[in-house]
Design a protein around this motif. Structure first.
Motif, PDB file in Angstrom:
ATOM      1  N   UNK A   1       0.827  -1.203   0.000  1.00 42.51           N
ATOM      2  CA  UNK A   1       0.000   0.000   0.000  1.00 42.51           C
ATOM      3  C   UNK A   1       0.864   1.257   0.000  1.00 42.51           C
ATOM      4  N   UNK A   2       0.496   2.264  -0.763  1.00 41.60           N
ATOM      5  CA  UNK A   2       1.214   3.532  -0.712  1.00 41.60           C
ATOM      6  C   UNK A   2       0.865   4.288   0.558  1.00 41.60           C
ATOM      7  N   UNK A   3       1.650   5.321   0.854  1.00 47.99           N
ATOM      8  CA  UNK A   3       1.325   6.203   1.964  1.00 47.99           C
ATOM      9  C   UNK A   3       0.364   7.278   1.465  1.00 47.99           C
ATOM     10  N   UNK A   4      -0.764   7.431   2.150  1.00 47.97           N
ATOM     11  CA  UNK A   4      -1.766   8.413   1.758  1.00 47.97           C
ATOM     12  C   UNK A   4      -2.076   9.319   2.941  1.00 47.97           C
ATOM     13  N   UNK A   5      -2.014  10.625   2.712  1.00 42.44           N
ATOM     14  CA  UNK A   5      -2.355  11.600   3.758  1.00 42.44           C
ATOM     15  C   UNK A   5      -3.429  12.536   3.219  1.00 42.44           C
ATOM     16  N   UNK A   6      -4.583  12.536   3.876  1.00 43.37           N
ATOM     17  CA  UNK A   6      -5.667  13.453   3.519  1.00 43.37           C
ATOM     18  C   UNK A   6      -5.599  14.631   4.485  1.00 43.37           C
ATOM     19  N   UNK A   7      -5.290  15.809   3.955  1.00 44.99           N
ATOM     20  CA  UNK A   7      -5.093  16.985   4.791  1.00 44.99           C
ATOM     21  C   UNK A   7      -6.330  17.869   4.811  1.00 44.99           C
ATOM     22  N   UNK A   8      -6.337  18.798   5.740  1.00 44.42           N
ATOM     23  CA  UNK A   8      -7.482  19.696   5.875  1.00 44.42           C
ATOM     24  C   UNK A   8      -8.412  19.255   6.993  1.00 44.42           C
ATOM     25  N   UNK A   9      -9.033  20.228   7.634  1.00 43.05           N
ATOM     26  CA  UNK A   9      -9.944  19.933   8.751  1.00 43.05           C
ATOM     27  C   UNK A   9     -11.124  20.903   8.683  1.00 43.05           C
ATOM     28  N   UNK A  10     -12.332  20.400   8.959  1.00 42.27           N
ATOM     29  CA  UNK A  10     -12.647  19.007   9.287  1.00 42.27           C
ATOM     30  C   UNK A  10     -12.821  18.153   8.031  1.00 42.27           C
ATOM     31  N   UNK A  11     -12.443  16.893   8.143  1.00 45.42           N
ATOM     32  CA  UNK A  11     -12.538  15.960   7.034  1.00 45.42           C
ATOM     33  C   UNK A  11     -13.991  15.656   6.695  1.00 45.42           C
ATOM     34  N   UNK A  12     -14.825  15.463   7.704  1.00 46.83           N
ATOM     35  CA  UNK A  12     -16.221  15.085   7.471  1.00 46.83           C
ATOM     36  C   UNK A  12     -16.964  16.154   6.681  1.00 46.83           C
ATOM     37  N   UNK A  13     -16.623  17.408   6.928  1.00 43.68           N
ATOM     38  CA  UNK A  13     -17.250  18.488   6.167  1.00 43.68           C
ATOM     39  C   UNK A  13     -16.820  18.423   4.702  1.00 43.68           C
ATOM     40  N   UNK A  14     -15.560  18.097   4.458  1.00 49.33           N
ATOM     41  CA  UNK A  14     -15.081  17.965   3.084  1.00 49.33           C
ATOM     42  C   UNK A  14     -15.796  16.820   2.371  1.00 49.33           C
ATOM     43  N   UNK A  15     -15.976  15.716   3.079  1.00 49.61           N
ATOM     44  CA  UNK A  15     -16.666  14.572   2.491  1.00 49.61           C
ATOM     45  C   UNK A  15     -18.106  14.934   2.138  1.00 49.61           C
ATOM     46  N   UNK A  16     -18.750  15.675   3.029  1.00 47.56           N
ATOM     47  CA  UNK A  16     -20.132  16.082   2.769  1.00 47.56           C
ATOM     48  C   UNK A  16     -20.219  16.923   1.499  1.00 47.56           C
ATOM     49  N   UNK A  17     -19.178  17.723   1.244  1.00 48.75           N
ATOM     50  CA  UNK A  17     -19.139  18.530   0.034  1.00 48.75           C
ATOM     51  C   UNK A  17     -18.566  17.810  -1.160  1.00 48.75           C
ATOM     52  N   UNK A  18     -18.154  16.553  -0.978  1.00 48.02           N
ATOM     53  CA  UNK A  18     -17.601  15.705  -2.032  1.00 48.02           C
ATOM     54  C   UNK A  18     -16.369  16.319  -2.690  1.00 48.02           C
ATOM     55  N   UNK A  19     -15.543  16.990  -1.901  1.00 48.07           N
ATOM     56  CA  UNK A  19     -14.286  17.530  -2.428  1.00 48.07           C
ATOM     57  C   UNK A  19     -13.276  17.663  -1.300  1.00 48.07           C
ATOM     58  N   UNK A  20     -12.094  17.086  -1.491  1.00 48.52           N
ATOM     59  CA  UNK A  20     -11.020  17.145  -0.508  1.00 48.52           C
ATOM     60  C   UNK A  20     -10.022  18.224  -0.920  1.00 48.52           C
ATOM     61  N   UNK A  21      -9.547  18.978   0.065  1.00 50.85           N
ATOM     62  CA  UNK A  21      -8.625  20.076  -0.238  1.00 50.85           C
ATOM     63  C   UNK A  21      -7.291  19.574  -0.775  1.00 50.85           C
ATOM     64  N   UNK A  22      -6.728  18.576  -0.108  1.00 50.89           N
ATOM     65  CA  UNK A  22      -5.376  18.133  -0.452  1.00 50.89           C
ATOM     66  C   UNK A  22      -5.176  16.671  -0.069  1.00 50.89           C
ATOM     67  N   UNK A  23      -4.605  15.913  -0.973  1.00 47.30           N
ATOM     68  CA  UNK A  23      -4.262  14.515  -0.710  1.00 47.30           C
ATOM     69  C   UNK A  23      -2.827  14.290  -1.178  1.00 47.30           C
ATOM     70  N   UNK A  24      -1.976  13.794  -0.285  1.00 41.80           N
ATOM     71  CA  UNK A  24      -0.581  13.511  -0.618  1.00 41.80           C
ATOM     72  C   UNK A  24      -0.377  12.003  -0.690  1.00 41.80           C
ATOM     73  N   UNK A  25       0.286  11.556  -1.743  1.00 44.87           N
ATOM     74  CA  UNK A  25       0.494  10.122  -1.967  1.00 44.87           C
ATOM     75  C   UNK A  25       1.969   9.856  -2.233  1.00 44.87           C
ATOM     76  N   UNK A  26       2.515   8.822  -1.590  1.00 45.96           N
ATOM     77  CA  UNK A  26       3.880   8.367  -1.856  1.00 45.96           C
ATOM     78  C   UNK A  26       3.831   6.888  -2.210  1.00 45.96           C
ATOM     79  N   UNK A  27       4.364   6.562  -3.409  1.00 46.92           N
ATOM     80  CA  UNK A  27       4.337   5.186  -3.884  1.00 46.92           C
ATOM     81  C   UNK A  27       5.754   4.695  -4.143  1.00 46.92           C
ATOM     82  N   UNK A  28       6.043   3.469  -3.775  1.00 42.09           N
ATOM     83  CA  UNK A  28       7.332   2.835  -4.062  1.00 42.09           C
ATOM     84  C   UNK A  28       7.116   1.680  -5.032  1.00 42.09           C
ATOM     85  N   UNK A  29       8.114   1.436  -5.872  1.00 40.54           N
ATOM     86  CA  UNK A  29       8.066   0.266  -6.741  1.00 40.54           C
ATOM     87  C   UNK A  29       7.070   0.348  -7.860  1.00 40.54           C
ATOM     88  N   UNK A  30       6.770   1.552  -8.345  1.00 38.42           N
ATOM     89  CA  UNK A  30       5.901   1.677  -9.512  1.00 38.42           C
ATOM     90  C   UNK A  30       6.659   1.173 -10.733  1.00 38.42           C
TER      91      UNK A  30
END
Length: 234
Positions: A46-75
């Motif tokens: 699994x890659x490392x995933x960080x969902x940033x911004x607060x509150x998260x639940x409010x972002x989900x309700x609006x169906x849009x996340x401010x920022x998501x950081x992903x780190x993948x190894x071995x692509x």
């Protein structure tokens, strides 16, 4: 005053519960997204995933996340019929829209980086070719040292040249030698260039990401990536 203190205590407790619930929801979402990316990209872990911004639940309700950081190894990307391993890829995704009943997500824009070791770049080259660090020229262009062994008129020649590495059309890594030592030997230059001058189109990256710039380091080639409408999962 006693009633006010009770209200304050209740507010603090409820606030703490909300924060805790929000963080738990973030953790579950990060795990779910990581699993989807692993499946989509064919990763071994699994890659490392960080969902940033607060509150998260409010972002989900609006169906849009401010920022998501992903780190993948071995692509692993495909390149001219050969596999090319990317040691690490990072992506910073902004304005991530949740779609299809939360089963997929698309980022409006993204930036990031990808690293390729010289050993992996050599594997993706022609047979008998090795690629190593070549520093930079006077104008700052990134360079690599390319060594190839060729046979001509019953003789074996090994030539090491300094090649400029660049990105072309957003999906191709290009190596071009500035000069071939011993090119005065008839046919030698074309033979050597046929091995060491090459374009390698990189496919298999997350949909929407494009190669932007390339920089050589002592450890390998670092490539910056950018993208619009980048598919995060689904």
């Amino acid at each position: 005053m006693r009633a006010l203190r009770i209200l304050l205590i209740i507010a603090v407790v409820l606030g703490g519960l909300f924060v805790a619930a929000d963080r738990i929801a973030v953790g579950l979402a990060e795990s779910e997204v990581a699993g989807k990316i692993k499946s989509t990209q064919g990763l071994s872990a699994n890659p490392e995933v960080s969902i940033n911004g607060f509150p998260f639940l409010t972002q989900v309700a609006g169906k849009e996340l401010d920022e998501v950081d992903v780190t993948m190894d071995g692509v692993t990307a495909s390149s001219a019929g050969r596999s090319l391993r990317i040691t690490e890829m990072t992506a910073e995704l902004r304005d991530v829209r949740l779609e299809n009943n939360f089963s997929s997500a698309t980022a409006d824009r993204a930036t990031g980086s990808a690293g390729i070791s010289y050993a992996d770049l050599s594997t993706a080259s022609s047979e008998g070719v090795t690629v190593s660090y070549g520093g930079r020229d006077q104008s700052g262009k990134s360079q690599v040292k390319v060594t190839a062994r060729v046979a001509l008129l019953g003789r074996s020649f090994e030539r090491s040249v300094i090649s400029t590495v660049s990105v072309v059309d957003g999906d191709t890594i290009r190596l071009r030698a500035d000069e071939i030592p011993g090119a005065g030997i008839p046919g030698l230059e074309n033979l050597v260039r046929g091995k060491i001058d090459f374009d390698r189109e990189i496919s298999g990256l997350p949909q929407g990401l494009k190669l932007d710039k390339v920089v050589t380091t002592e450890k390998g080639v670092d490539i910056s990536v950018v993208g619009d409408g980048v598919k995060l999962a689904g």
